[in-house]
Scaffold this motif. Sequence first.
Motif, short mmCIF file in Angstrom:
data_model
loop_
_atom_site.label_atom_id
_atom_site.label_comp_id
_atom_site.label_asym_id
_atom_site.label_seq_id
_atom_site.Cartn_x
_atom_site.Cartn_y
_atom_site.Cartn_z
N ASP A 48 0.83 -1.21 0.00
CA ASP A 48 0.00 0.00 0.00
C ASP A 48 0.86 1.26 0.00
O ASP A 48 0.53 2.25 -0.67
N TYR A 49 1.97 1.23 0.75
CA TYR A 49 2.88 2.38 0.79
C TYR A 49 3.49 2.62 -0.58
O TYR A 49 3.58 3.77 -1.04
N GLU B 255 2.25 1.72 -3.53
CA GLU B 255 1.21 2.18 -4.46
C GLU B 255 0.85 3.64 -4.21
O GLU B 255 0.64 4.41 -5.14
N ASP B 256 0.79 4.03 -2.95
CA ASP B 256 0.50 5.42 -2.61
C ASP B 256 1.60 6.35 -3.13
O ASP B 256 1.33 7.46 -3.57
N GLY B 257 2.83 5.87 -3.09
CA GLY B 257 3.95 6.68 -3.55
C GLY B 257 3.93 6.96 -5.04
O GLY B 257 4.48 7.96 -5.50
N ARG B 258 3.28 6.08 -5.82
CA ARG B 258 3.24 6.27 -7.27
C ARG B 258 2.53 7.56 -7.65
O ARG B 258 2.81 8.17 -8.68
N LEU B 259 1.57 7.99 -6.84
CA LEU B 259 0.83 9.21 -7.13
C LEU B 259 1.67 10.46 -6.92
O LEU B 259 1.34 11.53 -7.43
N HIS B 260 2.77 10.31 -6.17
CA HIS B 260 3.58 11.48 -5.81
C HIS B 260 4.83 11.64 -6.67
O HIS B 260 5.41 12.72 -6.72
N ARG C 191 5.57 17.19 -0.62
CA ARG C 191 5.72 15.79 -0.24
C ARG C 191 6.90 15.58 0.71
O ARG C 191 6.83 14.78 1.64
N ARG D 31 2.21 16.46 3.96
CA ARG D 31 2.15 15.39 4.96
C ARG D 31 1.24 15.80 6.12
O ARG D 31 0.68 16.89 6.13
N ALA E 223 -3.98 16.55 -3.13
CA ALA E 223 -3.41 15.46 -2.34
C ALA E 223 -2.07 14.98 -2.87
O ALA E 223 -1.23 14.50 -2.11
N ASN E 224 -1.86 15.07 -4.18
CA ASN E 224 -0.63 14.58 -4.78
C ASN E 224 -0.33 15.34 -6.06
O ASN E 224 -1.15 16.14 -6.54
#
Length: 206
Positions: free
Chosen positions: A70-71, A73-78, A125, A158, A181-182
Amino acid sequence: MVVAYNMGEWGEIPQLLRLTKTDISVWLVTFGLTVFADLTVAVEAGMILAALLFIARVAETTTVSQVTEDYVEDGRLHILQDKDIPYYATIFRIHGPFLFGATEKIAAVTENIHELPPIVIIRLRNMTAIDATGLFALEEIARQLQASGRTLILCGAREQPEQLIHQGEFQEVVGRENICANVQEALSRAQTVFERSEADRALSTL
């Protein structure tokens, strides 16, 4: 009396009262010592409290956690590697804690303001913490960009910066829709803003 009154910068008090309890406490202690003790003592105490608060905020941003799917995958948006930055936008980033003593570095955003494209994105970020001074510096940058006809978009804040930005009602300065958000969402918002401004410009020429 007039000089003393003007030095008070009373117009900033409502802004200070929207910040965290620790920021308000530092201000109250400094103000109280100025009135009931001595200006030199008040300044010294204020600097010591601000330094301690700085250390505490930096310490709070240090975390140890396991890297999960999950971490990742979440990072891909950033990340920016797979994203194209359009000609009508530019991206700045703040890396590290944006606290008093470092806020003058934000001037890099507007030092060549007339060469900037119509949309400026500031990526938060990697900004681990922010305080009242940092928030006021961001507000000043936002007003300078708005005065030059440009739009500021913030993205990727953050937890601690996001909380202070919300508590300080920063959305009233840049617009709630311009806090994303990103970076992917910020680029989509930039496209919407640019297309709308181009349509308005086309209508004005008819």
